[in-house]
Design a protein around this motif. Sequence first.
Motif, PDB file in Angstrom:
ATOM      1  N   VAL A  77       0.846  -1.202   0.000  1.00 26.40           N
ATOM      2  CA  VAL A  77       0.000   0.000   0.000  1.00 26.40           C
ATOM      3  C   VAL A  77       0.878   1.248   0.000  1.00 26.40           C
ATOM      4  O   VAL A  77       0.661   2.190  -0.769  1.00 26.40           O
ATOM      5  N   TYR A  78       1.873   1.228   0.864  1.00 28.50           N
ATOM      6  CA  TYR A  78       2.751   2.387   0.971  1.00 28.50           C
ATOM      7  C   TYR A  78       3.504   2.647  -0.340  1.00 28.50           C
ATOM      8  O   TYR A  78       3.608   3.797  -0.783  1.00 28.50           O
ATOM      9  N   ALA A  83       4.029   6.124  -5.311  1.00 28.65           N
ATOM     10  CA  ALA A  83       3.974   6.350  -6.760  1.00 28.65           C
ATOM     11  C   ALA A  83       3.037   7.506  -7.098  1.00 28.65           C
ATOM     12  O   ALA A  83       3.333   8.322  -7.981  1.00 28.65           O
ATOM     13  N   VAL A  84       1.930   7.604  -6.407  1.00 26.29           N
ATOM     14  CA  VAL A  84       0.963   8.690  -6.652  1.00 26.29           C
ATOM     15  C   VAL A  84       1.407   9.979  -5.969  1.00 26.29           C
ATOM     16  O   VAL A  84       1.093  11.079  -6.432  1.00 26.29           O
ATOM     17  N   ASN A  85       2.135   9.858  -4.880  1.00 31.99           N
ATOM     18  CA  ASN A  85       2.578  11.023  -4.120  1.00 31.99           C
ATOM     19  C   ASN A  85       3.397  11.985  -4.982  1.00 31.99           C
ATOM     20  O   ASN A  85       3.226  13.198  -4.895  1.00 31.99           O
ATOM     21  N   GLY A  86       4.261  11.453  -5.819  1.00 26.22           N
ATOM     22  CA  GLY A  86       5.052  12.321  -6.695  1.00 26.22           C
ATOM     23  C   GLY A  86       4.181  13.139  -7.632  1.00 26.22           C
ATOM     24  O   GLY A  86       4.426  14.332  -7.857  1.00 26.22           O
ATOM     25  N   GLU A  87       3.139  12.507  -8.157  1.00 26.57           N
ATOM     26  CA  GLU A  87       2.209  13.219  -9.040  1.00 26.57           C
ATOM     27  C   GLU A  87       1.479  14.323  -8.282  1.00 26.57           C
ATOM     28  O   GLU A  87       1.285  15.423  -8.797  1.00 26.57           O
ATOM     29  N   PHE A  88       1.064  14.002  -7.050  1.00 24.01           N
ATOM     30  CA  PHE A  88       0.331  14.992  -6.272  1.00 24.01           C
ATOM     31  C   PHE A  88       1.228  16.175  -5.904  1.00 24.01           C
ATOM     32  O   PHE A  88       0.806  17.331  -5.992  1.00 24.01           O
ATOM     33  N   TYR A 110      -5.186  27.242 -17.575  1.00 21.58           N
ATOM     34  CA  TYR A 110      -4.068  26.630 -16.857  1.00 21.58           C
ATOM     35  C   TYR A 110      -4.566  26.011 -15.552  1.00 21.58           C
ATOM     36  O   TYR A 110      -4.267  24.853 -15.252  1.00 21.58           O
ATOM     37  N   ASP A 111      -5.318  26.786 -14.780  1.00 22.49           N
ATOM     38  CA  ASP A 111      -5.820  26.291 -13.497  1.00 22.49           C
ATOM     39  C   ASP A 111      -6.728  25.082 -13.693  1.00 22.49           C
ATOM     40  O   ASP A 111      -6.644  24.104 -12.943  1.00 22.49           O
ATOM     41  N   ALA A 112      -7.570  25.115 -14.713  1.00 20.96           N
ATOM     42  CA  ALA A 112      -8.474  23.989 -14.976  1.00 20.96           C
ATOM     43  C   ALA A 112      -7.679  22.728 -15.318  1.00 20.96           C
ATOM     44  O   ALA A 112      -8.049  21.623 -14.891  1.00 20.96           O
ATOM     45  N   ALA A 113      -6.590  22.888 -16.061  1.00 24.48           N
ATOM     46  CA  ALA A 113      -5.765  21.727 -16.409  1.00 24.48           C
ATOM     47  C   ALA A 113      -5.107  21.129 -15.167  1.00 24.48           C
ATOM     48  O   ALA A 113      -5.033  19.903 -15.021  1.00 24.48           O
ATOM     49  N   VAL A 114      -4.665  21.976 -14.252  1.00 30.93           N
ATOM     50  CA  VAL A 114      -4.074  21.472 -13.000  1.00 30.93           C
ATOM     51  C   VAL A 114      -5.144  20.753 -12.181  1.00 30.93           C
ATOM     52  O   VAL A 114      -4.909  19.653 -11.677  1.00 30.93           O
ATOM     53  N   LEU A 115      -6.316  21.353 -12.074  1.00 32.74           N
ATOM     54  CA  LEU A 115      -7.389  20.735 -11.274  1.00 32.74           C
ATOM     55  C   LEU A 115      -7.877  19.426 -11.892  1.00 32.74           C
ATOM     56  O   LEU A 115      -8.273  18.511 -11.161  1.00 32.74           O
ATOM     57  N   ALA A 116      -7.814  19.313 -13.211  1.00 34.85           N
ATOM     58  CA  ALA A 116      -8.185  18.044 -13.861  1.00 34.85           C
ATOM     59  C   ALA A 116      -7.221  16.932 -13.443  1.00 34.85           C
ATOM     60  O   ALA A 116      -7.627  15.773 -13.286  1.00 34.85           O
ATOM     61  N   ARG A 117      -5.984  17.286 -13.232  1.00 39.75           N
ATOM     62  CA  ARG A 117      -5.009  16.297 -12.749  1.00 39.75           C
ATOM     63  C   ARG A 117      -5.354  15.833 -11.335  1.00 39.75           C
ATOM     64  O   ARG A 117      -5.073  14.693 -10.966  1.00 39.75           O
ATOM     65  N   LEU A 118      -5.970  16.701 -10.542  1.00 43.24           N
ATOM     66  CA  LEU A 118      -6.384  16.311  -9.196  1.00 43.24           C
ATOM     67  C   LEU A 118      -7.408  15.185  -9.256  1.00 43.24           C
ATOM     68  O   LEU A 118      -7.359  14.248  -8.458  1.00 43.24           O
ATOM     69  N   ASP A 119      -8.302  15.244 -10.218  1.00 47.17           N
ATOM     70  CA  ASP A 119      -9.291  14.169 -10.360  1.00 47.17           C
ATOM     71  C   ASP A 119      -8.612  12.838 -10.660  1.00 47.17           C
ATOM     72  O   ASP A 119      -9.001  11.795 -10.119  1.00 47.17           O
ATOM     73  N   VAL A 120      -7.582  12.864 -11.485  1.00 46.26           N
ATOM     74  CA  VAL A 120      -6.844  11.639 -11.825  1.00 46.26           C
ATOM     75  C   VAL A 120      -6.125  11.105 -10.587  1.00 46.26           C
ATOM     76  O   VAL A 120      -6.171   9.908 -10.288  1.00 46.26           O
ATOM     77  N   HIS A 122      -6.951  11.627  -7.521  1.00 47.99           N
ATOM     78  CA  HIS A 122      -7.971  11.139  -6.588  1.00 47.99           C
ATOM     79  C   HIS A 122      -8.439   9.729  -6.975  1.00 47.99           C
ATOM     80  O   HIS A 122      -8.596   8.869  -6.114  1.00 47.99           O
ATOM     81  N   GLN A 123      -8.645   9.512  -8.256  1.00 43.04           N
ATOM     82  CA  GLN A 123      -9.058   8.177  -8.713  1.00 43.04           C
ATOM     83  C   GLN A 123      -7.992   7.133  -8.396  1.00 43.04           C
ATOM     84  O   GLN A 123      -8.315   5.997  -8.070  1.00 43.04           O
ATOM     85  N   ARG A 124      -6.744   7.526  -8.464  1.00 46.58           N
ATOM     86  CA  ARG A 124      -5.649   6.579  -8.176  1.00 46.58           C
ATOM     87  C   ARG A 124      -5.487   6.329  -6.684  1.00 46.58           C
ATOM     88  O   ARG A 124      -5.142   5.225  -6.278  1.00 46.58           O
ATOM     89  N   VAL A 125      -5.707   7.360  -5.852  1.00 47.41           N
ATOM     90  CA  VAL A 125      -5.460   7.189  -4.423  1.00 47.41           C
ATOM     91  C   VAL A 125      -6.628   6.520  -3.703  1.00 47.41           C
ATOM     92  O   VAL A 125      -6.435   5.878  -2.668  1.00 47.41           O
ATOM     93  N   THR A 126      -7.830   6.611  -4.247  1.00 44.80           N
ATOM     94  CA  THR A 126      -9.002   6.040  -3.570  1.00 44.80           C
ATOM     95  C   THR A 126      -8.842   4.552  -3.272  1.00 44.80           C
ATOM     96  O   THR A 126      -9.067   4.120  -2.130  1.00 44.80           O
TER      97      THR A 126
END
Length: 193
Positions: A77-78, A83-88, A110-120, A122-126
């Motif tokens: 898990v860790y 792996a996702v932590n670097g992206e975040f 620009y801001d919308a593109a960054v926030l779209a990455r947050l959704d990705v 989030h899907q990976r960390v859930t």
Amino acid sequence: MTDLAVLQAVRLKGRVSRADLAATLAEDPGELVGDLIAAGLLLDGPALRLSPEGRVRLDELLTAERTHVDQDAISAVYNDFRAVNGEFKALVTDWQLRSGQPNAHDDPDYDAAVLARLDVVHQRVTPIVAAAAAQLPRLSRYSTKLQTALDNVHAGETLWLSRPLIDSYHTVWFELHEELILAAGLTRENDDA
């Protein structure tokens, strides 16, 4: 509600009001906080904080908790989280800075593109949080806390991405990271190495 849950929440927050402690735990630990103060494990004041004895007791409780965890599973898990932590971390940096300067947030694309990455992210960390909670059920609250912060960001309240002193996505992420480091039997220094 357990001593471990309360002491760990206070440790992660550093100093926390009773109201903020109840919010972060999603229930009021009322009487238990009084018991922990009386036992000398929490220091009372405008904000609660761990006493030196409270830190020792928390370390004992976390060590005992780890004896009931499948260490191979929590290590997996860790590693998934790392792996996702670097992206975040890159996403938060891109939110705060643009071309090496503070982001003025004057470019909605620009801001919308960054926030779209947050959704990705989030899907990976859930599923990672779910796997962690399968080993340590008390970690299940991180799913709700991350989702709440994400919902606030989606509602246009972008301070819920990285603002300190609230349970922003970044604050909750940091606390989850600390929990996983401890669950894996590591320290922050091990993690940084």
